[in-house]
Design an enzyme around this catalytic site. Structure first.
Site, PDB file in Angstrom:
ATOM      1  N   LYS A 203       0.856  -1.188   0.000  1.00  0.00           N
ATOM      2  CA  LYS A 203       0.000   0.000   0.000  1.00  0.00           C
ATOM      3  C   LYS A 203       0.888   1.232   0.000  1.00  0.00           C
ATOM      4  CE  LYS A 203      -1.910   2.881   2.609  1.00  0.00           C
ATOM      5  NZ  LYS A 203      -1.828   4.117   1.780  1.00  0.00           N
ATOM      6  N   GLU A 279       9.633   1.158  10.832  1.00  0.00           N
ATOM      7  CA  GLU A 279      10.679   2.167  10.592  1.00  0.00           C
ATOM      8  C   GLU A 279       9.994   3.512  10.767  1.00  0.00           C
ATOM      9  OE1 GLU A 279      13.820   1.582   9.817  1.00  0.00           O
ATOM     10  OE2 GLU A 279      13.672  -0.572   9.491  1.00  0.00           O
ATOM     11  N   CYS A 314      13.483  10.870   7.126  1.00  0.00           N
ATOM     12  CA  CYS A 314      13.342  10.432   8.524  1.00  0.00           C
ATOM     13  C   CYS A 314      14.624  10.654   9.306  1.00  0.00           C
ATOM     14  CB  CYS A 314      12.949   8.959   8.544  1.00  0.00           C
ATOM     15  SG  CYS A 314      14.030   7.965   7.527  1.00  0.00           S
ATOM     16  N   GLU A 413       9.273  15.775  15.310  1.00  0.00           N
ATOM     17  CA  GLU A 413       9.735  15.668  13.933  1.00  0.00           C
ATOM     18  C   GLU A 413       8.959  16.655  13.060  1.00  0.00           C
ATOM     19  OE1 GLU A 413       8.696  12.106  11.764  1.00  0.00           O
ATOM     20  OE2 GLU A 413      10.751  11.973  11.034  1.00  0.00           O
TER      21      GLU A 413
END
Ligand code: NAD
Length: 509
Positions: A203, A279, A314, A413
């Site tokens: 997906k 992750e 990331c 983040e």
């Protein structure tokens, strides 16, 4: 006078290149349907999602939006294909050959795929080609090569028994990926999963489905049997959740935010206890000690580490932790380096920072910028939306000084081109600040002192620590996080562990 003529010539050349890429994109026949059982199909509901290009805010495609019933179809197809042995039953050498053919096809179509990626999610075309596509091909070749060179084990048991320990595929693997490196991250999962014989249902993120859909067609062309790789674009809470909760999916391999990572653990617990690997995000520190070599080079690496891919990385080095003794000098150089970045159209070859993925994300990043100002950080550079007249979602490279470790901008983040600068007095304090977030994905240390570098590399809680470099990467080394950056590793031979299970067979002799 000559300089002006040269600049004009360079500009004309860049504009011509951009126009050529635009024309090429307009001429592509886009794959916009779900890919199930080796063919394109509409979502059963007929629903579609709009793909708006972040470069100019224009609609580029309606892509079929899968839901639970489409995920059911895809999983059923994957299960059938897996159980038939048409892939898992082939010899490792045969699977290697197919994956190598796929690597060559991706290489041949690299420009097309890079163009799709760039227009779909806003990264510079030159980066998509030089980084995403190069690494995608590398991953396919690496796992293809690995699979027929891996041996199983015989245990050291008594002489009247034989115990073998063999690695077997899991069955149906669900892969759910984000939009920042759409194809590359998908292939970091697909390549090892397929190499060892699994079937996969992917997906992609709703913001960036185009390359995955084209890739699936190339997989069929390379000889991946129907049903072994299915792609179901759709929204997270519908298609993503359906895959996570599916009782016939054996494992989920996820890359994305911590918030959604948590949901996948819940989906697993509430369904069939499928294996989950995550992750997740990061808040990577770049720690600069007073004896750091070549501050100019360090400054370039710091700017590159936060502005590359618009900061939508990331492992982006979003926190600069600098010793007070070199702070002023370094910061000046980082500001200079940030001024050399070129924010612009992803298809313009001069662009080094493209567009943020969507309007909502631009708003989110601007919200962090405003929040940092409210919290008392000093806005040194940038902070504004630019090129608004293009209709695209562009943000200037942004640097905050005087950031305290507890501020939101230092903890959360941002996923945009926004650097926070924090100062420290000694290495113990630097390690405390470096480790003082929920994340632990990556970090860098800059120093001439090898012992100090080793001590810090050990003390920093992160899956990757770079010394006197940033973002060094190769398919041969594992990538993943400590703490709330997740668990499990992509890349390297270690990734194969996520897609296999161990079987012990006892034989009485
Ligand atoms: P996201 O978590 O919002 O989405 C990731 C994927 O999950 C998408 O495919 C999305 O459709 C799906 N999803 C969203 N909501 C869902 C739900 N309720 N149920 C099931 N699936 C759902 O993340 P994003 O905004 O696409 O990507 C950015 C995040 O990804 C950042 O946090 C970034 O750090 C992280 N990331 C991590 C790595 C890594 O290797 N550690 C790499 C790239 C990105």
């Amino acid at each position: 006078m000559t300089a002006t003529v040269d600049t004009q010539a360079a500009e004309a050349q860049a504009l011509a290149r951009r126009a050529e890429l635009e024309k090429r994109f307009a001429g592509l026949s886009l794959a916009t349907q779900l890919y199930i059982d080796g063919r394109r199909v509409d979502a059963l509901s007929g629903a579609t999602l709009e793909r708006i290009s972040p470069r100019d805010g224009r609609l580029i495609a309606h892509v079929s939006a899968g839901d639970a019933e489409d995920v059911d179809r895809a999983v059923a197809s994957a299960r059938r294909a897996f159980e038939s042995g048409c892939w898992s039953g082939r010899s490792p050498r045969q699977r290697r050959q197919v994956l190598q053919r796929l690597a060559r096809l991706v290489e041949e179509h690299a420009e097309e795929l890079a163009l799709l990626e760039s227009v779909d999610m806003g990264k510079p075309y030159t980066d998509a080609l030089a980084v995403d596509l190069r690494v995608t091909v590398q991953a396919l070749d690496f796992y293809a090569e690995a699979v027929d060179k891996s041996y199983d084990e015989v245990a050291p048991t008594d002489r009247d028994t034989l115990a073998t320990i063999t690695r077997e595929p899991l069955g149906v693997v669900g892969a759910v990926v984000p939009w920042n490196f759409p194809l590359m991250m998908a292939v970091w999962k697909i390549a090892p999963a397929l190499a060892v014989g699994n079937a996969v249902v992917l997906k992609p993120a709703e913001q960036s489905p185009l390359t995955a859909l084209r890739f699936a067609e190339l997989a069929t062309e390379a000889g991946v049997p129907d049903g072994i790789l299915n792609v179901v674009p759709g929204f997270g809470p519908t298609a993503g959740a359906a895959l996570g909760r599916h009782p016939d999916v054996d494992a989920i391999t996820f890359t994305g935010s911590g918030e959604v990572g948590r949901l996948f653990m819940r989906y697993s617990a509430e369904s069939n206890i499928k294996q989950v690997s995550l992750e997740l995000g990061g808040k990577s520190p770049q720690v600069v000690l007073p004896d750091a070599p070549d501050l100019n080079g360090v400054a370039k690496a710091i700017a590159g580490g936060i502005f590359f891919n618009q900061g939508e990385v990331c492992s982006a080095g979003s926190r600069l932790l600098v010793h007070r003794a070199v702070k002023d000098e370094l910061l000046e150089l980082v500001v200079e380096a940030s001024r050399r970045t070129v924010v612009g159209d992803p298809l313009d070859p001069r662009t080094s920072v493209g567009a943020l993925v969507e309007a909502k994300h631009l708003e989110r990043v601007l919200g962090y910028v405003r929040g940092a100002v409210d919290d008392g950080a000093r806005l040194l550079v940038g902070g504004n939306r630019v090129l608004e007249e293009t209709g695209g979602y562009y943000l200037e490279p942004t640097i905050f000084d005087q950031v305290d470790p507890g501020m939101r901008i230092a903890q959360q983040e941002v996923f945009g081109p926004v650097l926070s600068v924090l100062t420290f007095e000694d290495t113990d304090q630097a390690v405390r600040i470096a480790n003082g977030t929920d994340y632990g994905l990556a970090a860098a240390v800059w120093t001439k002192d090898l012992s100090a570098a080793h001590r810090m590399a050990r003390a920093i809680r992160a899956g990757t620590v770079w010394v006197n470099c940033f973002d060094e990467s190769d398919i041969t080394v594992p990538f993943g996080g400590y703490a709330q950056s997740g668990f499990g590793r992509d890349k390297s031979l270690h990734a194969l562990e996520k897609y296999t299970q161990l079987k012990t067979t006892w034989i009485k002799l």
